[in-house]
Design a protein around this motif. Sequence first.
Motif, PDB file in Angstrom:
ATOM      1  N   VAL A  92       0.875  -1.168   0.000  1.00 20.35           N
ATOM      2  CA  VAL A  92       0.000   0.000   0.000  1.00 20.35           C
ATOM      3  C   VAL A  92       0.915   1.221   0.000  1.00 20.35           C
ATOM      4  O   VAL A  92       1.673   1.455   0.944  1.00 20.35           O
ATOM      5  CB  VAL A  92      -0.973   0.020   1.191  1.00 20.35           C
ATOM      6  CG1 VAL A  92      -1.959   1.174   1.034  1.00 20.35           C
ATOM      7  CG2 VAL A  92      -1.738  -1.305   1.293  1.00 20.35           C
ATOM      8  N   ASP A  93       0.854   1.964  -1.105  1.00 18.66           N
ATOM      9  CA  ASP A  93       1.785   3.052  -1.376  1.00 18.66           C
ATOM     10  C   ASP A  93       1.138   4.400  -1.063  1.00 18.66           C
ATOM     11  O   ASP A  93      -0.085   4.531  -1.100  1.00 18.66           O
ATOM     12  CB  ASP A  93       2.189   2.996  -2.859  1.00 18.66           C
ATOM     13  CG  ASP A  93       3.488   3.726  -3.132  1.00 18.66           C
ATOM     14  OD1 ASP A  93       4.539   3.256  -2.671  1.00 18.66           O
ATOM     15  OD2 ASP A  93       3.436   4.781  -3.808  1.00 18.66           O
ATOM     16  N   PHE A  94       1.960   5.383  -0.779  1.00 19.91           N
ATOM     17  CA  PHE A  94       1.438   6.707  -0.436  1.00 19.91           C
ATOM     18  C   PHE A  94       1.354   7.615  -1.649  1.00 19.91           C
ATOM     19  O   PHE A  94       2.345   7.815  -2.355  1.00 19.91           O
ATOM     20  CB  PHE A  94       2.319   7.372   0.625  1.00 19.91           C
ATOM     21  CG  PHE A  94       2.062   6.836   1.998  1.00 19.91           C
ATOM     22  CD1 PHE A  94       0.990   7.310   2.735  1.00 19.91           C
ATOM     23  CD2 PHE A  94       2.849   5.842   2.532  1.00 19.91           C
ATOM     24  CE1 PHE A  94       0.711   6.802   3.999  1.00 19.91           C
ATOM     25  CE2 PHE A  94       2.584   5.331   3.794  1.00 19.91           C
ATOM     26  CZ  PHE A  94       1.519   5.812   4.528  1.00 19.91           C
ATOM     27  N   VAL A  95       0.170   8.179  -1.865  1.00 15.99           N
ATOM     28  CA  VAL A  95      -0.013   9.193  -2.901  1.00 15.99           C
ATOM     29  C   VAL A  95       0.177  10.546  -2.235  1.00 15.99           C
ATOM     30  O   VAL A  95      -0.435  10.841  -1.214  1.00 15.99           O
ATOM     31  CB  VAL A  95      -1.432   9.121  -3.496  1.00 15.99           C
ATOM     32  CG1 VAL A  95      -1.628  10.234  -4.517  1.00 15.99           C
ATOM     33  CG2 VAL A  95      -1.677   7.757  -4.113  1.00 15.99           C
ATOM     34  N   ARG A  96       1.040  11.375  -2.828  1.00 14.14           N
ATOM     35  CA  ARG A  96       1.427  12.615  -2.181  1.00 14.14           C
ATOM     36  C   ARG A  96       0.650  13.801  -2.735  1.00 14.14           C
ATOM     37  O   ARG A  96       0.755  14.122  -3.914  1.00 14.14           O
ATOM     38  CB  ARG A  96       2.922  12.837  -2.436  1.00 14.14           C
ATOM     39  CG  ARG A  96       3.517  14.050  -1.761  1.00 14.14           C
ATOM     40  CD  ARG A  96       4.962  14.213  -2.254  1.00 14.14           C
ATOM     41  NE  ARG A  96       5.756  15.083  -1.408  1.00 14.14           N
ATOM     42  CZ  ARG A  96       5.730  16.415  -1.469  1.00 14.14           C
ATOM     43  NH1 ARG A  96       4.946  17.016  -2.330  1.00 14.14           N
ATOM     44  NH2 ARG A  96       6.508  17.127  -0.671  1.00 14.14           N
ATOM     45  N   GLN A  97      -0.154  14.443  -1.854  1.00 14.84           N
ATOM     46  CA  GLN A  97      -0.707  15.755  -2.193  1.00 14.84           C
ATOM     47  C   GLN A  97       0.188  16.800  -1.545  1.00 14.84           C
ATOM     48  O   GLN A  97       0.249  16.884  -0.318  1.00 14.84           O
ATOM     49  CB  GLN A  97      -2.133  15.947  -1.655  1.00 14.84           C
ATOM     50  CG  GLN A  97      -2.693  17.335  -1.981  1.00 14.84           C
ATOM     51  CD  GLN A  97      -3.705  17.860  -0.966  1.00 14.84           C
ATOM     52  OE1 GLN A  97      -3.674  17.467   0.200  1.00 14.84           O
ATOM     53  NE2 GLN A  97      -4.589  18.749  -1.390  1.00 14.84           N
ATOM     54  N   GLY A  98       0.895  17.580  -2.336  1.00 18.57           N
ATOM     55  CA  GLY A  98       1.697  18.677  -1.790  1.00 18.57           C
ATOM     56  C   GLY A  98       0.855  19.932  -1.692  1.00 18.57           C
ATOM     57  O   GLY A  98      -0.305  19.954  -2.128  1.00 18.57           O
ATOM     58  N   PRO A  99       1.430  21.008  -1.089  1.00 17.09           N
ATOM     59  CA  PRO A  99       0.700  22.271  -0.978  1.00 17.09           C
ATOM     60  C   PRO A  99       0.223  22.752  -2.347  1.00 17.09           C
ATOM     61  O   PRO A  99       0.978  22.721  -3.315  1.00 17.09           O
ATOM     62  CB  PRO A  99       1.744  23.231  -0.393  1.00 17.09           C
ATOM     63  CG  PRO A  99       2.761  22.348   0.255  1.00 17.09           C
ATOM     64  CD  PRO A  99       2.781  21.069  -0.519  1.00 17.09           C
ATOM     65  N   GLY A 100      -1.058  23.162  -2.404  1.00 15.89           N
ATOM     66  CA  GLY A 100      -1.607  23.705  -3.652  1.00 15.89           C
ATOM     67  C   GLY A 100      -2.060  22.648  -4.649  1.00 15.89           C
ATOM     68  O   GLY A 100      -2.648  22.982  -5.671  1.00 15.89           O
ATOM     69  N   GLU A 101      -1.776  21.396  -4.370  1.00 17.68           N
ATOM     70  CA  GLU A 101      -2.160  20.356  -5.327  1.00 17.68           C
ATOM     71  C   GLU A 101      -3.554  19.812  -5.021  1.00 17.68           C
ATOM     72  O   GLU A 101      -4.026  19.892  -3.892  1.00 17.68           O
ATOM     73  CB  GLU A 101      -1.145  19.203  -5.301  1.00 17.68           C
ATOM     74  CG  GLU A 101       0.223  19.612  -5.820  1.00 17.68           C
ATOM     75  CD  GLU A 101       1.232  18.473  -5.771  1.00 17.68           C
ATOM     76  OE1 GLU A 101       2.190  18.533  -6.553  1.00 17.68           O
ATOM     77  OE2 GLU A 101       1.080  17.540  -4.962  1.00 17.68           O
ATOM     78  N   ASP A 102      -4.179  19.259  -6.057  1.00 11.16           N
ATOM     79  CA  ASP A 102      -5.509  18.688  -5.902  1.00 11.16           C
ATOM     80  C   ASP A 102      -5.402  17.207  -5.532  1.00 11.16           C
ATOM     81  O   ASP A 102      -4.729  16.430  -6.201  1.00 11.16           O
ATOM     82  CB  ASP A 102      -6.296  18.838  -7.219  1.00 11.16           C
ATOM     83  CG  ASP A 102      -7.720  18.326  -7.074  1.00 11.16           C
ATOM     84  OD1 ASP A 102      -8.567  19.108  -6.597  1.00 11.16           O
ATOM     85  OD2 ASP A 102      -7.963  17.148  -7.404  1.00 11.16           O
ATOM     86  N   LEU A 103      -6.090  16.876  -4.441  1.00  7.88           N
ATOM     87  CA  LEU A 103      -6.029  15.516  -3.894  1.00  7.88           C
ATOM     88  C   LEU A 103      -6.352  14.457  -4.949  1.00  7.88           C
ATOM     89  O   LEU A 103      -5.579  13.525  -5.180  1.00  7.88           O
ATOM     90  CB  LEU A 103      -7.068  15.447  -2.771  1.00  7.88           C
ATOM     91  CG  LEU A 103      -6.852  14.544  -1.580  1.00  7.88           C
ATOM     92  CD1 LEU A 103      -5.625  14.970  -0.816  1.00  7.88           C
ATOM     93  CD2 LEU A 103      -8.072  14.616  -0.663  1.00  7.88           C
ATOM     94  N   LEU A 104      -7.511  14.609  -5.581  1.00 11.39           N
ATOM     95  CA  LEU A 104      -7.986  13.562  -6.489  1.00 11.39           C
ATOM     96  C   LEU A 104      -7.172  13.511  -7.777  1.00 11.39           C
ATOM     97  O   LEU A 104      -7.018  12.457  -8.387  1.00 11.39           O
ATOM     98  CB  LEU A 104      -9.470  13.743  -6.784  1.00 11.39           C
ATOM     99  CG  LEU A 104     -10.371  13.586  -5.551  1.00 11.39           C
ATOM    100  CD1 LEU A 104     -11.825  13.875  -5.919  1.00 11.39           C
ATOM    101  CD2 LEU A 104     -10.243  12.204  -4.924  1.00 11.39           C
ATOM    102  N   GLU A 105      -6.614  14.678  -8.190  1.00  4.65           N
ATOM    103  CA  GLU A 105      -5.712  14.659  -9.342  1.00  4.65           C
ATOM    104  C   GLU A 105      -4.480  13.827  -9.054  1.00  4.65           C
ATOM    105  O   GLU A 105      -4.010  13.049  -9.881  1.00  4.65           O
ATOM    106  CB  GLU A 105      -5.263  16.087  -9.687  1.00  4.65           C
ATOM    107  CG  GLU A 105      -6.029  16.721 -10.812  1.00  4.65           C
ATOM    108  CD  GLU A 105      -5.596  18.169 -11.011  1.00  4.65           C
ATOM    109  OE1 GLU A 105      -4.367  18.449 -10.898  1.00  4.65           O
ATOM    110  OE2 GLU A 105      -6.478  19.004 -11.250  1.00  4.65           O
ATOM    111  N   ARG A 106      -3.943  14.004  -7.834  1.00  4.43           N
ATOM    112  CA  ARG A 106      -2.741  13.236  -7.466  1.00  4.43           C
ATOM    113  C   ARG A 106      -3.066  11.748  -7.422  1.00  4.43           C
ATOM    114  O   ARG A 106      -2.289  10.918  -7.875  1.00  4.43           O
ATOM    115  CB  ARG A 106      -2.184  13.671  -6.105  1.00  4.43           C
ATOM    116  CG  ARG A 106      -1.799  15.142  -5.949  1.00  4.43           C
ATOM    117  CD  ARG A 106      -1.033  15.717  -7.115  1.00  4.43           C
ATOM    118  NE  ARG A 106       0.106  14.911  -7.504  1.00  4.43           N
ATOM    119  CZ  ARG A 106       0.574  14.811  -8.734  1.00  4.43           C
ATOM    120  NH1 ARG A 106      -0.010  15.450  -9.733  1.00  4.43           N
ATOM    121  NH2 ARG A 106       1.624  14.067  -8.991  1.00  4.43           N
ATOM    122  N   LEU A 107      -4.217  11.419  -6.866  1.00  4.73           N
ATOM    123  CA  LEU A 107      -4.608  10.008  -6.760  1.00  4.73           C
ATOM    124  C   LEU A 107      -4.794   9.399  -8.154  1.00  4.73           C
ATOM    125  O   LEU A 107      -4.333   8.287  -8.434  1.00  4.73           O
ATOM    126  CB  LEU A 107      -5.897   9.884  -5.937  1.00  4.73           C
ATOM    127  CG  LEU A 107      -6.416   8.470  -5.704  1.00  4.73           C
ATOM    128  CD1 LEU A 107      -5.398   7.612  -4.955  1.00  4.73           C
ATOM    129  CD2 LEU A 107      -7.743   8.495  -4.917  1.00  4.73           C
TER     130      LEU A 107
END
Length: 499
Positions: A92-107
Motif C-alpha cells: 500500500v503506497d502513499f499518494v502525495r498531495q503537496g501544498p496547492g495540489e488537488d487531492l484527487l488529481e494526485r490520486l
Amino acid sequence: MTTLAIRGGTVLTASGAHAVDLVVRDDLVDAWCAPGTAPDTDEVIDATGLHVAPGFVDVHTHLETVVAGVSTADDFASGTRAAAYGGTTTVVDFVRQGPGEDLLERLGDAGERARGRCATDYGFHQIVGDVRDTSLAQFPRLVADGVPSVKLFMAFPGDLYSDDTQLLRAMRRAAELGITVMVHAENGLAMEFLRERARERGDVSLPWHARTAPPAIEGEATRRAILLAELAGMPTLYFVHVSAAEALDAIADARRRGLPVFAETCPHYLYLDVAELDRPWEEGANFVCAPPVRTREHRDRLWWALAANDLSVVSSDHCPFCRSTLFPPERRDFSRLPGGIAGIEYRVPLLYDAALRGRLPLARFVDVTATSSARLFGLHPEKGSLVPGSHADITLLDPRGVTRTGASDHHMNVDHSVFEGLGLRGSVHAVLLRGQRLVQEGRWVGPTDHGRFVPRRLGTDLYDRRSVPGGADSDADAAVGVDVDVEADGSAVMRVDPA
Ligand code: MN
C-alpha cells in the motif's frame, strides 16, 4: 480452472503453525486438508520442510515519488518486483498531495502510473499535505475509490505540515466518514528551530540529523495527535514509523484507555543504531530517515512493544535513494538530504530471522507482517490470510535457508544496503500471487505486470467502534461522543457523553 496442492509444509498463520496441505483453485485458496488427503490437482508443490505463509503485506511504501526535490529510486515496476523477491505480495503506497495540489488529481495520476506496471497487488493511502475546504470535500471520494486512509504530517513546515487546526479539521472529517488517520508524529516547528540553530553554528554533519530530532520531538507530537483526535471525535489513528520510547508510552497510554490507536515500526528502527550516522558521509548519508534511527534502549522497547501488541505492524517505509553522491562536498548538509531507507525487500527476511531466533513467536511474525496489516487497512481476509476463499497469495519460506543482505544481492534500485552483512537465517523459497508463481528460489519465473489495484474497505476489523469511550452510537455519531466545553479562562474541558 486450474488446481494446485501445496503438500507437506507447515502452514503459518497469525494464530500458529499447522501441519496441513493447502489446495488452490485458480486464484483462491480452496481448502485445507489433513496431510496426505489433498485431492488430485493439476500441479503439486512439495513443501516438505518449508513454512507456508500468507503473502506478506507492506502497508507503507513510497514508490515513484518525490521527496525534497529528488525522486525515489524505485518506480512501481522495480519496487514491487523487489517486494516480491522479499516475500511481499501486496503493497500500500502513499499518494502525495503537496501544498496547492488537488487531492484527487494526485490520486488519479498515481493510479495511471501504477496500472499495468506492478508485479504485486497494490493499494493507496492518500497523503493530505494541504488541509483546506476542497481537500476535505474530496474525502468521500477517497472512500468510494477504495482509498479509505489519509496521512497527516506534523513535521515538515512549509511542505506537508499541518498545524493543529488543520489536524483537527481533517481528523474531524475522517471521524465522520470512518476514515483511518495515519500520522507522521514529529513536532516540525520544534525540529526546525533546532535545525536553524544547528545550521547557524555550522553543525551540518550527519550526527546532527539525529541530535536535532530527539525522541521528545516524537513523543510530544504523538501525545498531541492523540489529544487532538479525541477532541475531533476519535477517528482510528495509526502512527507510522514509531521509533522512540516516548512515542510508545503515549500510544500504550491511549490503548489502555480503550482508544482506537494503532502503530507500526520499521525494520531500520528495530535493527539500526544512531551510531551509523558517525560514518563518513558517503556511507552515513544512507542512514538518514525521519524519525532518525535511535539507541539500543529505544530498540529494546520497540521489540517489547511488538511482543506486547502496542505495536501492531512492521512496515518497510521503503523510500529509496542513491544519496551518497547526491551533493558535492561543499554542499553536504544533513538537512538538505531526502530522508528514507530502502527496505521493501528485507522486511520479511529480517523479521523471519527474528522469529527463527526466538525473538518473537512465528505466529506473531506473520501477524505483524501480514495479517494485522491487512486487518487494519480493510484488506482482510482476501489478503494476509490463508483461509479458504482468500486470495492465493502464498509465500513459502525455508527455515534452513540463508538470506544475504548486501547491495549486490538485492533487487531494489539502490547502490547500497543499510543491512549489509547481517547473515540472516531463513530465506524466501517461492512466492505466488493469486495462484501464479512469481519467484522460485531467488529467480523470477512469472509475469512482472500481474499486480492489480486492490480497493480497500472502510475501517478496521481490529477494533469495534462501539468500544470507543462514548462511541456507542458508532460511526457519524461517534464524532460527537466527546464534548468540549471552553471555560471562562479559555481552558478546554473534555466531557465524555455517556450515551
Ligand atoms: Mn514514509
